[in-house]
Design an enzyme around this catalytic site. Structure first.
Site, PDB file in Angstrom:
ATOM      1  N   ASP A  69     101.759  32.882 -12.591  1.00 24.70           N
ATOM      2  CA  ASP A  69     102.908  32.560 -11.754  1.00 24.70           C
ATOM      3  C   ASP A  69     103.758  33.791 -11.474  1.00 24.70           C
ATOM      4  OD1 ASP A  69     102.171  29.897 -11.791  1.00 24.70           O
ATOM      5  OD2 ASP A  69     103.446  29.412 -13.496  1.00 24.70           O
ATOM      6  N   TYR A 127      97.227  33.992 -24.277  1.00 23.13           N
ATOM      7  CA  TYR A 127      98.542  34.366 -23.770  1.00 23.13           C
ATOM      8  C   TYR A 127      99.437  34.809 -24.916  1.00 23.13           C
ATOM      9  CZ  TYR A 127      97.608  32.296 -19.182  1.00 23.13           C
ATOM     10  OH  TYR A 127      97.078  32.019 -17.937  1.00 23.13           O
TER      11      TYR A 127
END
Length: 280
Positions: A69, A127
């Site tokens: 994003d 992540y």
């Protein structure tokens, strides 16, 4: 489980006379409106594709292991493109790094294995989420690390993180905009630790790895864990949030600036222990 993954039976492969080149890249997401190309915004994908298109004299699209994003960074994203050029695969890292902005760096380029697809061949994604005390934030931490007033208990955070490991329905931590018909995901790693930046300041890091993640899942999990720890919530109460499968049970979604795509793996053996422990 891997047997449950709904991957397409067929997907695009190089055309006749073409080769597939795999790139590992890093980028500063604060300067881009995410990975995905957009009509009226600068993205990582459009920036790399423009350079390749100019290099080859025809439109060339680069495809990634997954989207990030706006504001999310990458330490090791993987992408590929197809070309009929005879330039040595290893040379693309050098060529692209001379033409791309410094906010995107290619760490390696190589010939992709037969049948490889950056997205559909992926076995796991990892992540990191980075947090510092606001009082210790440096000028260049802006938009790269999230600042909070006080770091919560590491042991309590790890209690919450252990609840998230395994195979669960993560509806509670999925954005209402997530289109996935199933919210079940496999989480191989879920843990907090405290590391030091190069200047000696404490950085709280959340590490999570899984087969795939829902839209805003990692940021929602982080924001909820931080909020719960600030109030001293019990691990059982946090487990109830997950098991409720109710988006309203999540707390705030953490900002994008502290999130990094840290690794993409194509190694089927890396988390084989998970299959052996939890497989059906």
């Amino acid at each position: 489980m891997r047997s449950d993954w709904k991957r397409p039976e067929t997907y695009s492969l190089p055309g006749e006379g073409e080769r597939r080149i795999m790139l590992r890249i890093s980028y500063d997401g604060s300067l881009y409106h995410g990975w995905q190309a957009q009509d009226n915004a600068v993205s990582v994908q459009s920036t790399i594709s423009a350079v390749l298109s100019e290099l080859f004299g025809k439109e060339t699209i680069v495809y990634a292991s997954g989207r990030t994003d706006r504001g999310v960074h990458a330490l090791s994203q993987v992408c590929h493109f197809d070309t009929s050029s005879d330039i040595a695969a290893s040379s693309y890292a050098v060529i692209l790094n001379t033409k791309l902005p410094k906010s995107i760096r290619v760490s390696s380029s190589e010939e992709a294995p037969s049948g490889f697809h950056a997205r559909f061949s992926t076995m796991s994604r990892e992540y990191w989420y980075l947090i510092k005390r606001t009082s210790e934030m440096l000028a260049w931490d802006r938009e790269r690390i999230t600042g909070i007033k006080a770091l919560p208990s590491l042991s309590l955070l790890n209690g919450y993180a252990s609840v998230l490991a395994g195979t669960h329905d993560f509806t509670t931590f999925a954005s209402a905009r997530d289109p996935s018909p199933s919210k079940v995901r496999d989480i191989y790693v879920s843990e907090w630790d405290e590391i030091k930046d190069v200047y000696g300041s404490s950085v709280l890091r959340y590490r999570t790895a899984g087969n795939a993640f829902l839209y805003h899942q990692v940021r929602s999990m982080v924001g909820t864990m931080i909020g719960a720890a600030a109030s001293g919530e019990s691990i059982d109460a946090f487990r109830n949030r997950l098991e409720a499968r109710d988006r309203s049970k999540a707390l705030r979604t953490a900002p994008a600036d502290g999130l990094y795509l840290a690794d993409v793996s194509y190694d089927s053996e890396k988390y084989q222990w998970f299959e052996e422990k939890y497989g059906r």
